[in-house]
Scaffold this active site. Structure first.
Site, PDB file in Angstrom:
ATOM      1  N   ASP A  31       0.828  -1.210   0.000  1.00 53.17           N
ATOM      2  CA  ASP A  31       0.000   0.000   0.000  1.00 53.17           C
ATOM      3  C   ASP A  31       0.868   1.267   0.000  1.00 53.17           C
ATOM      4  O   ASP A  31       1.994   1.253   0.489  1.00 53.17           O
ATOM      5  CB  ASP A  31      -0.919  -0.016   1.232  1.00 53.17           C
ATOM      6  CG  ASP A  31      -2.114   0.915   1.071  1.00 53.17           C
ATOM      7  OD1 ASP A  31      -2.300   1.475  -0.029  1.00 53.17           O
ATOM      8  OD2 ASP A  31      -2.869   1.080   2.051  1.00 53.17           O
ATOM      9  N   ASN A  34     -10.955  -2.500  -5.513  1.00 58.26           N
ATOM     10  CA  ASN A  34     -10.164  -1.578  -6.357  1.00 58.26           C
ATOM     11  C   ASN A  34     -10.774  -1.368  -7.742  1.00 58.26           C
ATOM     12  O   ASN A  34     -10.420  -0.407  -8.443  1.00 58.26           O
ATOM     13  CB  ASN A  34      -8.715  -2.066  -6.507  1.00 58.26           C
ATOM     14  CG  ASN A  34      -7.871  -1.917  -5.261  1.00 58.26           C
ATOM     15  OD1 ASN A  34      -6.942  -2.691  -5.026  1.00 58.26           O
ATOM     16  ND2 ASN A  34      -8.159  -0.916  -4.436  1.00 58.26           N
TER      17      ASN A  34
HETATM   18  C1  IPE Z   1      -5.597  -2.717  -0.292  1.00 61.98           C
HETATM   19  O1  IPE Z   1      -5.171  -1.412  -0.520  1.00 61.98           O
HETATM   20  C2  IPE Z   1      -5.528  -3.486  -1.565  1.00 61.98           C
HETATM   21  C3  IPE Z   1      -4.196  -3.681  -2.110  1.00 61.98           C
HETATM   22  C4  IPE Z   1      -3.069  -3.406  -1.512  1.00 61.98           C
HETATM   23  C5  IPE Z   1      -4.164  -4.273  -3.410  1.00 61.98           C
HETATM   24  P1  IPE Z   1      -6.206  -0.203  -0.649  1.00 61.98           P
HETATM   25  O2  IPE Z   1      -5.378   1.015  -0.718  1.00 61.98           O
HETATM   26  O3  IPE Z   1      -7.132  -0.457  -1.760  1.00 61.98           O
HETATM   27  O4  IPE Z   1      -6.984  -0.320   0.728  1.00 61.98           O
HETATM   28  P2  IPE Z   1      -7.982   0.703   1.436  1.00 61.98           P
HETATM   29  O5  IPE Z   1      -9.138   0.880   0.541  1.00 61.98           O
HETATM   30  O6  IPE Z   1      -7.244   1.980   1.660  1.00 61.98           O
HETATM   31  O7  IPE Z   1      -8.341   0.039   2.725  1.00 61.98           O
HETATM   32  C1  IPE Z   2      -1.424   0.215  -3.399  1.00 62.64           C
HETATM   33  O1  IPE Z   2      -1.229   1.595  -3.440  1.00 62.64           O
HETATM   34  C2  IPE Z   2      -1.670  -0.379  -4.769  1.00 62.64           C
HETATM   35  C3  IPE Z   2      -3.067  -0.777  -5.007  1.00 62.64           C
HETATM   36  C4  IPE Z   2      -4.037  -0.775  -4.135  1.00 62.64           C
HETATM   37  C5  IPE Z   2      -3.399  -1.209  -6.348  1.00 62.64           C
HETATM   38  P1  IPE Z   2      -2.457   2.607  -3.460  1.00 62.64           P
HETATM   39  O2  IPE Z   2      -2.818   2.877  -4.873  1.00 62.64           O
HETATM   40  O3  IPE Z   2      -3.558   2.119  -2.604  1.00 62.64           O
HETATM   41  O4  IPE Z   2      -1.780   3.907  -2.814  1.00 62.64           O
HETATM   42  P2  IPE Z   2      -2.469   4.943  -1.821  1.00 62.64           P
HETATM   43  O5  IPE Z   2      -3.050   4.167  -0.690  1.00 62.64           O
HETATM   44  O6  IPE Z   2      -3.491   5.679  -2.609  1.00 62.64           O
HETATM   45  O7  IPE Z   2      -1.319   5.803  -1.381  1.00 62.64           O
HETATM   46 MG    MG Z   3      -4.054   2.422  -0.660  1.00 62.48          MG
END
Ligand code: IPE
Ligand code: IPE
Ligand code: MG
Length: 248
Positions: free
Chosen positions: A20, A68
């Site tokens: 994340d 996502n």
């Molecule tokens: C969780 O990350 C899913 C992945 C790392 C693929 P998100 O960034 O989507 O999670 P939330 O929505 O902030 O909890």
């Molecule tokens: C994790 O990084 C990757 C996926 C969930 C695909 P994020 O895209 O969630 O990054 P933040 O949380 O917005 O910083």
């Molecule tokens: Mg995230």
């Protein structure tokens, strides 16, 4: 350089990671989110290589959640393209490094061309005996548990299973992870302290670790730091500390 054997007295057999913070990494640099995802792929390569070197048997990476799909269409599209390129570029390395590749999650939602490359990578690495690398894609644990319950219901309706026969082991056998041990250790980057619908059943007794580092900044040293923490954890599984130490 210190050998891995001396640095780690034990490593998790199964390490799971919620990757994340790609978006925030990019935002902090006034870059587009997708640049953060690109840098995140570089981290994936580093971590896969290092985990395999350390003798970790199972590495499971949360790469794209069922939730996502609700991100802006352009970001979803870019992520799917990145995923496809990653698989195309890394399949040969997986073969060379004896890595067994697989995917968990809701397959029908993935674009057909992406699925094709994922299946191809799974097929050509199926016989490998080294680390099992699992990507959780279009994955949601509640969806996985509901799907398992549905399949069990079908078995019972067909008379192949009795309601009394549904215990923890039976249930686990209907999950996507049926042939894997539960994760010993979970790492989540970017400072968020939640599970976000990842492996809810399987994480029941997993040791959890959270780091403030965003995923693109999660380097070898950070991984080692996390693994040093893991070594110091006492896993009690409901018992007392004395019992676990054999003094009970
Ligand atoms: C969780 O990350 C899913 C992945 C790392 C693929 P998100 O960034 O989507 O999670 P939330 O929505 O902030 O909890
Ligand atoms: C994790 O990084 C990757 C996926 C969930 C695909 P994020 O895209 O969630 O990054 P933040 O949380 O917005 O910083
Ligand atoms: Mg995230």
């Amino acid at each position: 350089m210190m050998s891995h054997q001396s640095k780690f007295s034990k490593v998790p057999a199964h390490l799971a990671i919620i990757m994340d913070g790609n978006g925030r990494w990019a935002k902090a640099r006034m870059l587009q989110r997708i640049i953060g995802h690109q840098r995140g792929v570089e981290t994936v390569k580093r971590v896969v290589e290092e985990c395999s070197n350390l003798g970790i048997r199972y590495l499971t990476l949360f790469a794209f959640s069922a939730e996502n799909w609700f991100r802006p269409k352009t970001e979803v599209k870019a992520l799917m393209l990145l995923l496809k390129h990653y698989i195309m570029a890394e399949t040969n390395r997986m073969i060379n490094d004896n890595i067994r590749f697989r995917v968990i999650g809701n397959r029908p939602e993935l674009p057909p061309d992406v699925l094709h490359h994922l299946d191809e990578a799974s097929r050509v690495t199926a016989g490998n005996s080294g680390m099992t690398l699992t990507l959780a894609l279009s994955y949601g644990a509640r969806q996985e548990i509901a799907a398992a319950a549905r399949r069990i219901a079908v078995e019972i309706a067909g008379g192949r299973l009795s309601p009394d026969g549904v215990d923890e082991a039976t249930f686990a056998g209907f999950l996507d992870t049926s042939d894997m041990p539960d994760p010993d250790f979970l790492i989540r980057t970017s400072g968020e302290m939640r599970i976000s619908n990842f492996l809810l059943w399987q994480l029941a007794y997993t040791e959890l670790y959270f780091t403030e580092k965003n995923w693109p900044d999660f380097d070898r040293d950070e991984l080692h730091k996390a693994l040093v923490h893991y070594q110091s954890r006492e896993r009690r599984f409901g018992k007392t500390s004395d019992q676990v130490k054999g003094r009970g």
